[in-house]
Design an enzyme around this catalytic site. Structure first.
Site, PDB file in Angstrom:
ATOM      1  N   HIS A  55     -36.250   5.419  25.174  1.00  9.16           N
ATOM      2  CA  HIS A  55     -36.648   5.032  26.536  1.00  9.16           C
ATOM      3  C   HIS A  55     -37.607   6.088  27.097  1.00  9.16           C
ATOM      4  CE1 HIS A  55     -32.210   3.424  26.642  1.00  9.16           C
ATOM      5  NE2 HIS A  55     -32.974   2.662  25.887  1.00  9.16           N
ATOM      6  N   HIS A 101     -36.365  -2.058  29.899  1.00 15.34           N
ATOM      7  CA  HIS A 101     -35.489  -1.386  28.935  1.00 15.34           C
ATOM      8  C   HIS A 101     -36.148  -0.145  28.324  1.00 15.34           C
ATOM      9  CE1 HIS A 101     -32.614  -1.965  25.231  1.00 15.34           C
ATOM     10  NE2 HIS A 101     -32.778  -0.709  25.567  1.00 15.34           N
ATOM     11  N   SER A 132     -24.785  -0.073  19.302  1.00 11.34           N
ATOM     12  CA  SER A 132     -24.655  -1.466  19.758  1.00 11.34           C
ATOM     13  C   SER A 132     -26.008  -2.174  19.710  1.00 11.34           C
ATOM     14  CB  SER A 132     -24.091  -1.493  21.177  1.00 11.34           C
ATOM     15  OG  SER A 132     -24.946  -0.759  22.042  1.00 11.34           O
ATOM     16  N   GLU A 133     -27.095  -1.386  19.558  1.00  8.16           N
ATOM     17  CA  GLU A 133     -28.435  -1.986  19.517  1.00  8.16           C
ATOM     18  C   GLU A 133     -28.960  -2.098  18.080  1.00  8.16           C
ATOM     19  OE1 GLU A 133     -30.661  -1.206  23.506  1.00  8.16           O
ATOM     20  OE2 GLU A 133     -30.029   0.715  22.717  1.00  8.16           O
ATOM     21  N   GLY A 145     -30.708   5.616  23.038  1.00  7.91           N
ATOM     22  CA  GLY A 145     -31.613   5.593  21.897  1.00  7.91           C
ATOM     23  C   GLY A 145     -30.882   5.502  20.573  1.00  7.91           C
ATOM     24  N   ASN A 146     -31.598   5.130  19.537  1.00 11.71           N
ATOM     25  CA  ASN A 146     -31.035   5.061  18.196  1.00 11.71           C
ATOM     26  C   ASN A 146     -32.143   5.030  17.156  1.00 11.71           C
ATOM     27  OD1 ASN A 146     -31.475   1.991  18.537  1.00 11.71           O
ATOM     28  ND2 ASN A 146     -29.870   2.472  20.030  1.00 11.71           N
ATOM     29  N   THR A 169     -23.144   5.339  17.675  1.00 14.98           N
ATOM     30  CA  THR A 169     -23.120   5.040  19.111  1.00 14.98           C
ATOM     31  C   THR A 169     -22.401   6.175  19.860  1.00 14.98           C
ATOM     32  OG1 THR A 169     -22.572   3.337  20.740  1.00 14.98           O
ATOM     33  CG2 THR A 169     -20.918   3.748  19.049  1.00 14.98           C
ATOM     34  N   GLY A 170     -22.792   6.406  21.104  1.00 18.35           N
ATOM     35  CA  GLY A 170     -22.069   7.343  21.964  1.00 18.35           C
ATOM     36  C   GLY A 170     -22.273   8.814  21.659  1.00 18.35           C
TER      37      GLY A 170
END
Ligand SMILES: [Zn+2]
Length: 272
Positions: free
Chosen positions: A107, A168, A85-86, A39-40, A55-56
């Site tokens: 998600h 996704h 990355s998204e 997620g982001n 990220t991460g």
């Protein structure tokens, strides 16, 4: 400890935005809308800069310093970590929606199950959903973090505040971070209710007239959402069985497919 409160409205200090992103990150993780570091989220700081989650890092463990500032092309301007990355999906929405100041990608399990089954949430089942999001379309599958995903979202972002992404998850947006999060919460709640009606074996859809009245109520409630309510979408008790607006994905039953094939074969025989 003071209560965790995200103030509504987009105009606030960068410090407040960073704090709000940590709170919303904890809500997203706490409600199991994401697993691990998935997620982001992001907010638009001004006409040239985006503040995004790193990220991460688990969305439940982010600190204000973890956030990354990028330009509208995704180039990092400040931050010790790397952006998601998204991020491209967020940038696509900001580029196409001047009214949007925050994006939320997650998600959530039930909504993601619909996305993995290739099913949009396009039924007029709940009046509140029609008023808030209209309906939730399904973007065809694209590899995460590639232009393929952006291309599949592109036809839908201008007119929807919540979109399912095949195999996704989901992405939502809003005038501020609280609204973008609420749209994700509403989407997952609607997916859960939809699934329950499938289990019960019956869906009592609203009529086209009911939906028209709700469309009028949207303006009365001050909802300026761009999510459309068209003549065929959401699907009502008196409309076609699937939405085709803004999407090249449709679903038909086996019976409908067989009758379509039979009709095509019949026409082919006549034309010979
Ligand atoms: Zn994702």
């Amino acid at each position: 400890m003071p209560p965790e409160v995200v103030t509504p409205g987009a105009r606030k200090s960068q410090r407040q935005h960073r704090r709000d992103m940590c709170i919303v990150g904890r809500w997203i993780h706490g409600r199991a809308f994401v697993a691990a570091t998935d997620g982001n989220i992001s907010v638009r700081l001004d006409s040239k800069r985006i503040l995004t989650s790193p990220t991460g890092v688990s969305k439940g463990l982010m600190t204000p310093r973890d956030m990354v500032i990028t330009d509208l092309q995704g180039k990092k301007l400040a931050g010790t970590r790397e952006p998601s990355s998204e991020l491209a999906m967020h940038l696509l929405i900001y580029a196409n929606r001047p009214d949007v100041n925050a994006v939320c990608h997650a998600h959530p399990p039930t909504a993601t199950a619909y996305a993995a089954a290739g099913l949009p949430l396009d039924r007029a089942l709940l009046s509140e959903l029609v008023v808030t999001l209209g309906y939730i379309p399904l973007a065809r599958y694209g590899t995460p973090g590639t232009p393929e995903l952006s291309n599949s979202l592109k036809p839908l972002v201008k007119s929807h505040d919540a979109i399912l992404m095949a195999n996704h998850g989901a992405v939502t947006c809003g005038a501020d971070l609280l609204t973008a999060f609420f749209h994700m919460e509403t989407l997952e709640h609607f997916a859960q209710v939809s699934l329950a009606t499938e289990v019960l074996g019956k869906q009592l859809l609203l009529s086209g007239r009911d939906v028209e009245k709700l469309a009028a109520a949207r303006v009365r409630y001050g909802n300026t959402s761009a999510a459309p309510i068209g003549s065929n979408c959401p699907v009502t008790s008196d409309s076609p069985k699937f939405c085709v607006e803004n999407s090249d994905l449709i679903s038909v039953t086996r019976e409908e497919l067989e009758s379509l094939i039979e009709e095509a074969v019949r026409k082919d025989r006549i034309s010979r």
